[in-house]
Design a protein around this motif. Structure first.
Motif, PDB file in Angstrom:
ATOM      1  N   ALA A   1      36.868  38.032  43.768  1.00  9.94           N
ATOM      2  CA  ALA A   1      37.806  38.101  42.690  1.00  9.94           C
ATOM      3  C   ALA A   1      38.096  39.410  42.294  1.00  9.94           C
ATOM      4  O   ALA A   1      39.075  39.889  41.579  1.00  9.94           O
ATOM      5  CB  ALA A   1      37.306  37.199  41.708  1.00  9.94           C
ATOM      6  N   ASP A   2      37.093  40.460  41.995  1.00  8.51           N
ATOM      7  CA  ASP A   2      37.412  41.567  41.459  1.00  8.51           C
ATOM      8  C   ASP A   2      37.958  42.658  42.335  1.00  8.51           C
ATOM      9  O   ASP A   2      38.292  43.514  41.857  1.00  8.51           O
ATOM     10  CB  ASP A   2      35.931  42.296  41.094  1.00  8.51           C
ATOM     11  CG  ASP A   2      34.786  42.292  42.288  1.00  8.51           C
ATOM     12  OD1 ASP A   2      35.303  42.082  43.454  1.00  8.51           O
ATOM     13  OD2 ASP A   2      33.796  42.553  41.927  1.00  8.51           O
TER      14      ASP A   2
ATOM     15  N   LEU B   1      32.425  37.274  37.076  1.00  7.34           N
ATOM     16  CA  LEU B   1      33.653  37.629  37.663  1.00  7.34           C
ATOM     17  C   LEU B   1      33.279  37.660  38.976  1.00  7.34           C
ATOM     18  O   LEU B   1      33.699  37.203  40.257  1.00  7.34           O
ATOM     19  CB  LEU B   1      34.445  38.662  37.057  1.00  7.34           C
ATOM     20  CG  LEU B   1      35.608  39.261  38.131  1.00  7.34           C
ATOM     21  CD1 LEU B   1      36.614  38.329  37.967  1.00  7.34           C
ATOM     22  CD2 LEU B   1      36.092  40.490  37.400  1.00  7.34           C
TER      23      LEU B   1
ATOM     24  N   THR C   1      43.007  41.634  37.445  1.00  5.18           N
ATOM     25  CA  THR C   1      42.569  40.457  36.591  1.00  5.18           C
ATOM     26  C   THR C   1      42.670  40.938  35.231  1.00  5.18           C
ATOM     27  O   THR C   1      42.607  42.002  34.651  1.00  5.18           O
ATOM     28  CB  THR C   1      41.068  40.225  37.042  1.00  5.18           C
ATOM     29  OG1 THR C   1      40.216  41.494  36.512  1.00  5.18           O
ATOM     30  CG2 THR C   1      40.779  39.671  38.258  1.00  5.18           C
TER      31      THR C   1
ATOM     32  N   LEU D   1      40.552  33.478  32.680  1.00  5.72           N
ATOM     33  CA  LEU D   1      40.691  34.436  33.573  1.00  5.72           C
ATOM     34  C   LEU D   1      42.162  34.278  34.479  1.00  5.72           C
ATOM     35  O   LEU D   1      42.307  32.859  34.569  1.00  5.72           O
ATOM     36  CB  LEU D   1      39.637  34.208  34.645  1.00  5.72           C
ATOM     37  CG  LEU D   1      39.919  35.223  35.779  1.00  5.72           C
ATOM     38  CD1 LEU D   1      39.833  36.801  35.646  1.00  5.72           C
ATOM     39  CD2 LEU D   1      38.803  34.704  37.047  1.00  5.72           C
TER      40      LEU D   1
ATOM     41  N   LEU E   1      44.259  35.675  37.332  1.00  3.77           N
ATOM     42  CA  LEU E   1      43.846  36.635  38.325  1.00  3.77           C
ATOM     43  C   LEU E   1      45.309  36.878  39.398  1.00  3.77           C
ATOM     44  O   LEU E   1      46.061  35.798  39.759  1.00  3.77           O
ATOM     45  CB  LEU E   1      42.860  36.114  39.575  1.00  3.77           C
ATOM     46  CG  LEU E   1      42.538  36.871  40.704  1.00  3.77           C
ATOM     47  CD1 LEU E   1      40.944  36.313  41.147  1.00  3.77           C
ATOM     48  CD2 LEU E   1      43.248  36.933  41.942  1.00  3.77           C
TER      49      LEU E   1
ATOM     50  N   PHE F   1      40.559  39.128  31.918  1.00  2.00           N
ATOM     51  CA  PHE F   1      39.626  38.380  32.115  1.00  2.00           C
ATOM     52  C   PHE F   1      38.838  38.127  30.387  1.00  2.00           C
ATOM     53  O   PHE F   1      38.817  39.503  29.894  1.00  2.00           O
ATOM     54  CB  PHE F   1      38.311  38.629  32.927  1.00  2.00           C
ATOM     55  CG  PHE F   1      37.131  37.666  33.016  1.00  2.00           C
ATOM     56  CD1 PHE F   1      37.418  36.302  32.955  1.00  2.00           C
ATOM     57  CD2 PHE F   1      35.797  38.143  33.338  1.00  2.00           C
ATOM     58  CE1 PHE F   1      36.342  35.447  33.170  1.00  2.00           C
ATOM     59  CE2 PHE F   1      34.741  37.222  33.310  1.00  2.00           C
ATOM     60  CZ  PHE F   1      35.197  36.035  33.196  1.00  2.00           C
TER      61      PHE F   1
END
Length: 1006
Positions: free
Chosen positions: A170-171, A156, A175, A182, A184, A177
């Motif tokens: 992205a974190d 991630l 999310t 994944l 988002l 995952f």
């Protein structure tokens, strides 16, 4: 290879199945792909623009590994934004190792369309990742979510998003995952972003580059008409999904209207054909008019649809301006009592002051009897608060002039004399200028028949609501106000008949009204306030008449007035006493004028007629009159098809038998309303009296009607046209019924048991029947599969009180298919002395005139008839054929020179035609096992004998009663000619199935 992937191959096969069902709904078996491709390519030459054929060609070529499979998909891509087409194009590129093109197409697919859970898409994406060595792919949901699918592990923290040029890990987003997927979730303001790019350290994926504006884009169009708003919409990035639309009034204090269009299934034929998908919508005007006039229509994110903002009635301002201008030019001025003769006003007593005064204006010109009757009835039924003005439009009829002179001194009655003929509009205007202030007006033709309390009922309808401007009664001849029939010519009733209908209407009327687009000038009640605001008729445009009241009503509508049908009285109307010879020309000209001043008037009337708001009332009135005219009503319903044939004669005969027994008999048959609604309609011997008895094609409507008509039973003579499933459902009502067998449609969709080569099928097993129907198609038009048809038929027959067959032959064929059934055998009719009908002997060289009777189709023996005619011509035989009736193709028969064809005939003409052509005997070439044959009966009653094949009821009847000769089915042509030449030589020669004919020699050729 993508086509070897099980999931994707199922996807391709399903597409072909949908295409095949759409193109050939009766043929369920799938031929080999090579054959199917040939068929499609042939069909494309006939229908080059059919997208289903184009897609089918591409998919079939893809499955067969033909490189040109891409061409159909490229063609569809060039003219529409079909997602399915692009998936197929990527698969084709991949199948033939065009990896660069496949990558380009797939990247475009991911960048322009939302996430889809279609298994075939995921199989295709996996294949694309494999050939391009990508870690996975990314799609956008269209609702603020990015969907990732990975082929190999990705951390991630290695994923970043570039949003409008700014890098975000992205974190930092919400999310969901797991090892391979994944999801988002973007921030709530994601719709404000311009672009999103996905970056992954040390890896590349397919997709991941999105222009947000494109995913917010909604394409569509909206327009308005008098019924409301309509149009279409679609999401550019998700064309199959239904669209959420917001209809916002211009008045911001009003809440918007939210609606959703329907979602289209991915495998719908429209989607597979590559059409530009359009999700249609419609909003009724009644749902919007209280919110305002102007509206803005858009999707939840996009700009307004094309055509928006718009008005519910874009021509309202123009129409109102026209109406106001005409009202100024033709003001509805009032006169005082001092202006003209005092007899024209009634005395204003306290009782009258409580009533709204009414002026009845009757222009007269010609037609003495009708005019006198109209005025006499009007005076007889005139209430105390009404007065009458007669406008003598320079009548040339001496009787009318003398009659008017005898009544001119009547109270509340006044006559205005025109020095020259002015026509209806000017005469009416002249009369209306004699009204007093606040006095309503009724325009009444001089050929009408009014009834007791007619004016009170009209006034009640006009004052049902304040915005009603005019009211018009029902009549026998008044276009949209016509009754009983609104489409056929009704007979002109006398005063007593009008009073009878009006009395029934008065009893069932509860004061309700029905809005109409226009009044009718034959009897038109106009409120004083409406007349004051709208002005008089346009006597400068419409000459002698027709259309002037419609123009008035459209002007009144533009000013906010409504027009209604009065359902409480009936006024008879002879129509066109004055100028009927030129009526059609005058109407055509004035309709052109009317549409010029009121664009769309014709379409307004058509829409109203298609909707037909008066239909339910006409039906209610029919039922009320039927109960009144038949106090102890008992009835039966006979269900039949909407085609021709002997069944008509039998059913109408049964109707007459029921009528003789004092039971009202109705024939129920399938019909379609002009709007497209599927109906059942009832006919009877008194059809002109009760033509409005219709119901929806379902059990609930039937059961209600059954109760309304006090039915004691019903008979099923045919399901064709109504649908076997609809008829099957009727038995759930628990009502008693009988079934009459007229053909074999209960177990043979071909109806007549005729198979390939136009021969009797022999009634084979189910599998052979299925093959026959798949190959030759159904003739019933019913969608029910064969096995379902037989199951439903079996249940219908098993639950019937009686199953009636006209012959033993018919009964035996029915019981072979339905062994549990025990039919009653009841011949449709009895013909006496048939044993005396013989074939007259002829000299060898004497000419024989052989008759053929009826409508000769293929199963009725057309091919045999043509072979016989050609044989006669070739061998110069002393035979001539006379077809009383017609065939499925007359020309080849006539070209032989040995056939005379009379054309269609009535039953009473058969004897005269038989004698005219001096017919010696008849030949029935029918190849199917007919259940009865009225044709044979008609031959016998013409005192002639008949030659028939040994099949079905005709053969059975001749064997039992005489009157002809039975020969073997499929007798060779030379032997058949021998029989036709001299049937008297073979009388009694054939005891069982005419086997002796096998040794018959050919005739001597002359």
């Amino acid at each position: 290879m993508i086509t070897e992937n099980i999931i994707f191959r199922k996807f391709l096969n399903k597409i072909l199945l949908v295409i095949n069902n759409a193109l050939q709904p009766t043929k369920k078996d799938f031929p080999p792909l090579e054959t199917y491709l040939e068929n499609l390519e042939y069909q494309q030459k006939i229908e080059p623009d059919n997208g289903l054929i184009t897609t089918g060609i591409g998919v079939t070529r893809l499955l067969l590994g033909i490189p040109s499979a891409s061409e159909p998909f490229e063609l569809i891509r060039s003219r529409s934004g079909s997602r399915l087409c692009r998936i197929l194009l990527v698969a084709t590129r991949l199948r033939f190792s065009h990896y660069t093109l496949a990558l380009e197409e797939f990247q475009s697919l991911l960048a322009n369309y939302t996430e889809t859970d279609l298994p075939a898409f995921h199989a295709l994406a996996q294949a694309m990742c494999f050939v391009t060595n990508r870690a996975g792919w990314c799609t956008f949901s269209g609702s603020g979510k990015l969907h990732f699918v990975f082929r190999r592990p990705v951390l991630l923290q290695d994923i970043h998003l570039v949003i409008d040029g700014t890098l975000y890990p992205a974190d930092s987003f919400e999310t969901l995952f797991d090892a391979q997927k994944l999801i988002l979730q973007l921030p709530k303001n994601w719709a404000c972003f311009k672009s999103i790019e996905v970056k992954i350290q040390k890896e590349t994926i397919l997709g991941g580059s999105f222009k947000i504006k494109h995913f917010l884009k909604t394409e569509g169009f909206v327009t308005s008409d008098p019924d409301g708003l309509s149009g279409w919409a679609r999401y550019a990035s998700n064309p199959e999904r239904g669209v959420k639309l917001i209809v916002s009034p211009h008045d911001h204090t009003q809440k918007p209207v939210i609606l959703f269009t329907s979602t289209l299934k991915f495998f719908a034929p429209e989607n597979i054909s590559g059409e530009t998908l359009r999700h249609t919508f419609f909003i009724k005007q009644e749902k919007l008019e209280h919110k305002g006039t102007y509206f803005r229509i858009c999707s939840e994110h996009g700009p307004p649809l094309y055509g928006s903002p718009l008005s519910l009635n874009p021509f309202a301002d123009i129409a109102r301006a026209y109406a106001e201008n005409v009202a100024r030019r033709f003001p509805a001025e009032c006169m005082t009592p001092q202006t003209f003769h005092s007899r024209a006003f009634y005395k204003r007593t306290d009782k009258i002051r409580k009533l709204v005064p009414v002026l009845i204006v009757i222009p007269v010109y010609d037609g003495f009897e009708a005019t006198k009757t109209c005025i006499d009835l009007c005076m007889k039924h005139k209430p105390i608060h009404a007065r009458i003005i007669i406008i003598n439009d320079a009548s040339p009829n001496i009787k009318i002039v003398k009659y008017l002179s005898t009544i001119q001194n009547k109270p509340d009655f006044f006559i205005v004399q025109n020095e020259e003929n002015l026509g209806f509009p000017k005469s009416v205007n002249k009369g209306m200028r004699h009204r007093a202030a606040h006095e309503d007006v009724v325009l009444l033709n001089s050929d009408t028949l009014v009834c007791r309390n007619w004016l009170g009922q009209l006034q009640k309808a006009a004052y049902a609501q304040t915005d009603i401007g005019t009211a018009t009664p029902l009549s026998n001849n008044a276009t949209i106000f016509s009754y009983p029939s609104v489409t056929e010519v009704n007979p002109v009733p006398d005063a007593s008949a009008c009073q009878g209908i009006s009395a029934v209407m008065g009893k069932i009327w509860q004061g309700q009204t029905v809005d109409v687009p226009t009044a009718h000038g034959f009897c038109m009640y106009i409120k004083s306030a409406c007349l004051d605001q709208t002005g008089l008729l346009r006597d400068d445009l419409f000459a002698q008449g027709y259309g002037e009241e419609n123009d008035f009503c459209r002007r009144a509508t533009a000013l906010g007035w409504r027009h209604v049908a009065c359902l409480g009285t009936f006024v008879g109307h002879a129509e066109s006493q004055s100028f009927s010879p030129v009526k059609s020309d005058l109407i055509a000209r004035n309709l052109t004028i009317l549409n010029g001043h009121h664009p769309g008037y014709d379409q307004l009337i058509i829409r109203w007629q298609n909707h037909d708001p008066l239909a339910s009332y006409r039906k209610q009135l029919d039922l009320a009159r039927l109960r009144r005219n038949t106090p102890n009503l008992k009835s039966v319903i006979l269900i039949m098809h909407d085609r021709e044939g002997g069944i008509l004669q039998h059913v109408w005969h049964r109707v007459s038998l029921y009528e003789q027994a004092g039971i009202f008999a109705f024939i129920l048959y399938p019909d379609t309303h002009r709007s497209g609604r599927l109906l059942w309609r009832l006919k009877s011997l008194r059809d002109k009296d009760y033509p409005n008895l219709t119901i929806p094609r379902n059990m609930f409507g039937f059961k209600t009607l059954y109760k309304d008509l006090n039915c004691i039973k019903f008979e099923i003579h045919s399901y064709i046209g109504s649908g076997i499933e609809n008829i099957y459902r009727l038995i759930r009502s628990g009502l008693p019924y009988d079934v009459y067998i007229h053909d074999y449609s209960w177990f043979c969709p071909r109806i007549t048991l005729i198979a390939s080569h136009n021969r009797y099928c022999g009634e084979p097993d189910l599998q052979a029947c299925l093959t026959c129907v798949r190959t030759l198609g159904s003739k019933t038009g019913d969608p029910a599969p064969l096995q379902k048809l037989r199951n439903w038929s079996g249940t219908l027959l098993d639950n019937a009180q009686h199953v009636i067959c006209p012959s033993r032959d018919t009964a035996s064929r029915v019981t072979r298919q339905f062994p549990a059934i025990r039919p009653d055998i009841r011949p449709w009719e009895t013909v006496l002395n048939t044993e005396k009908l013989l074939f007259p002997q002829k000299q060898h060289h004497e000419k024989r005139i052989i008759g053929i009777l009826g409508a000769i189709s293929i199963e009725k023996g057309y091919d045999i008839l043509l072979e016989v005619a050609n044989f006669i011509k070739t061998h110069h035989l002393p035979l001539h054929l006379v077809l009383i009736g017609y065939s499925c193709d007359d020309t080849p028969l006539l070209e032989t020179g040995v056939v005379t064809i009379t054309g269609r005939y009535k039953a009473f003409q058969i004897q005269a035609l038989t004698d005219k052509y001096a017919i010696d005997w008849f030949f029935l070439p029918s190849l199917w096992p007919e259940t009865w044959s009225y044709v044979l009966t008609q031959i016998w009653t013409s005192n002639r004998a008949a030659i028939v094949y040994d099949i079905g009821a005709p053969a059975e009847r001749i064997k039992q009663a005489g009157g002809g000769l039975v020969i073997p089915l499929h007798t060779p042509l030379p032997s058949l000619i021998a029989v036709l030449m001299a049937p008297y030589d073979y009388a009694g020669a054939f005891t069982t199935h005419g086997d002796a004919l096998a040794t018959l020699s050919a005739p001597v050729l002359l």
